[in-house]
Design an enzyme around this catalytic site. Structure first.
Site, PDB file in Angstrom:
ATOM      1  CG  ASP A  13      -0.164  -2.145   0.491  1.00 21.16           C
ATOM      2  OD1 ASP A  13      -0.059  -3.355  -0.451  1.00 21.16           O
ATOM      3  OD2 ASP A  13       0.324  -1.788   1.256  1.00 21.16           O
ATOM      4  CB  SER A  14       0.721  -5.621   3.850  1.00 15.20           C
ATOM      5  OG  SER A  14       1.641  -5.192   2.835  1.00 15.20           O
ATOM      6  CE1 TYR A  45      -1.700  -8.299   4.619  1.00 15.00           C
ATOM      7  CE2 TYR A  45      -2.738  -8.580   3.208  1.00 15.00           C
ATOM      8  CZ  TYR A  45      -2.294  -7.768   4.365  1.00 15.00           C
ATOM      9  OH  TYR A  45      -3.756  -7.825   4.790  1.00 15.00           O
ATOM     10  N   GLY A  46       4.235  -9.908   2.244  1.00 15.01           N
ATOM     11  CA  GLY A  46       5.035 -10.452   1.078  1.00 15.01           C
ATOM     12  C   GLY A  46       5.872 -11.833   1.559  1.00 15.01           C
ATOM     13  CB  CYS A  76      -0.898  -5.632  -1.090  1.00 15.77           C
ATOM     14  SG  CYS A  76      -0.040  -6.916  -0.995  1.00 15.77           S
ATOM     15  CG  ASN A  77       2.597  -4.662  -6.834  1.00 17.32           C
ATOM     16  OD1 ASN A  77       2.794  -5.430  -8.014  1.00 17.32           O
ATOM     17  ND2 ASN A  77       3.255  -4.109  -5.832  1.00 17.32           N
ATOM     18  CB  THR A  78       1.299 -10.039  -1.797  1.00 20.24           C
ATOM     19  OG1 THR A  78       3.254  -9.288  -1.818  1.00 20.24           O
ATOM     20  CG2 THR A  78       2.059 -11.479  -1.317  1.00 20.24           C
ATOM     21  CD  GLU A 157       7.653  -0.207   5.690  1.00 18.40           C
ATOM     22  OE1 GLU A 157       7.956   0.066   6.974  1.00 18.40           O
ATOM     23  OE2 GLU A 157       6.770  -0.667   5.547  1.00 18.40           O
ATOM     24  CB  CYS A 189       6.958  -3.670  -4.374  1.00 20.63           C
ATOM     25  SG  CYS A 189       6.716  -3.495  -2.504  1.00 20.63           S
ATOM     26  CB  THR A 190       3.401  -0.649  -3.413  1.00 28.00           C
ATOM     27  OG1 THR A 190       3.031  -1.248  -1.907  1.00 28.00           O
ATOM     28  CG2 THR A 190       1.784  -0.900  -3.473  1.00 28.00           C
ATOM     29  CG  HIS A 191       7.738   0.132   0.464  1.00 25.92           C
ATOM     30  ND1 HIS A 191       6.031  -0.720   0.478  1.00 25.92           N
ATOM     31  CD2 HIS A 191       7.800  -0.156   1.660  1.00 25.92           C
ATOM     32  CE1 HIS A 191       5.984  -1.365   1.782  1.00 25.92           C
ATOM     33  NE2 HIS A 191       6.455  -0.513   2.481  1.00 25.92           N
TER      34      HIS A 191
END
Length: 272
Positions: A13-14, A45-46, A76-78, A157, A189-191
């Protein structure tokens, strides 16, 4: 020589967000070893171009391949949106992104074909979820409403997961999803799973929330079983984390995403 089934699953992931995917992997596949790479030097990355994200993704994948992974999860979704074809073409192992599993899960849950997608600007701009949903549903089978929700990332975050601030942000982003009759919402998004409670409160009980991380791990389990690559029970799995910058912050913030302490993260140089 270690057999393929004993080899680790690679995840990149980023930054820390992909740890929600790793959390699901550890929960559903407790016998598997894992290698996690967070490209914290280049996060996010987004907001970057597809060409740049693809270049970073290939470098990340090469690093993990050198350490003997048997399957790669692009958490990472992006990166899943823009780099998956290049990764699949370059690697001799199975490569899974989070978008196709998330879209499939959304279609299974949607009652009336009214699906919302939220994600980073890069993911939403790519149109990857929209295309995947429309292709899987067939002509006229789904109506997709998509929106970038960039403020959700710093909220997650910083640990602002409850209270007035995240609630007001969620209302600003999501109020018209409810007004337009969306019945299923993909957390693209993973967040975003960290804000699931606030999001659920805002959209209400009539909207099903789909966590792409959970959906992806179910596909990982099925693919490993089909290929005879599941790690046998009774072994002692190992888990290692690598980052490209500030390992101390990754360990601190990442524990919130993983749901357990992170012992350490090794800093590595993936510069070009």
């Amino acid at each position: 020589m270690r057999s393929a089934s004993h080899s680790p699953i690679g995840v990149f992931d980023s930054g820390v967000g992909g740890l929600t995917v790793l959390k699901s992997l550890l929960s559903h596949l407790p016998h598997e070893s894992t290698l996690y790479l967070g490209d914290t030097a280049r996060v996010p990355y987004g907001t970057k171009s597809g060409e740049v994200v693809t270049r970073y993704s290939l470098k990340n994948a090469s690093f993990l391949m050198e350490r003997g992974i048997k399957l790669l999860v692009v958490a990472c979704n992006t990166a899943s949106a823009v780099a998956l074809p290049a990764l699949a073409a370059a690697l001799p192992i199975p490569v899974l992104g989070v978008i196709a599993p998330g879209a499939a899960a959304a279609l299974r849950q949607s009652r009336g074909g009214q699906v919302g997608v939220i994600g980073t600007p890069g993911t939403i701009r790519s149109g990857a979820y929209q295309r995947e949903l429309e292709a899987a549903a067939g002509p006229g089978g789904v109506r997709v409403k998509a929106r970038a929700c960039p403020l959700f990332v710093p909220l997650a975050e910083e640990g602002w997961l409850a209270g007035d601030v995240p609630r007001l942000v969620a209302r600003e982003y999501l109020a018209d999803f409810v007004q337009e009759g969306v019945d299923t919402l993909v957390l693209g998004c993973t967040h975003y799973p960290l804000l699931k409670d606030i999001i659920a409160e805002v959209v209400g009980p009539g909207v099903a929330l789909v966590d792409s991380a959970e959906a992806t791990v179910h596909v990982v389990a099925r693919l490993l079983a089909e290929r005879g690559l599941l790690a046998p029970a009774g072994g002692t799995p190992t888990h290692h984390a690598f980052v490209t910058d500030v390992p101390e912050r990754f360990v601190e913030v990442g524990a919130r995403f993983l749901g357990r302490p992170i012992a350490s993260a090794e800093q590595v140089d993936l510069s070009f």
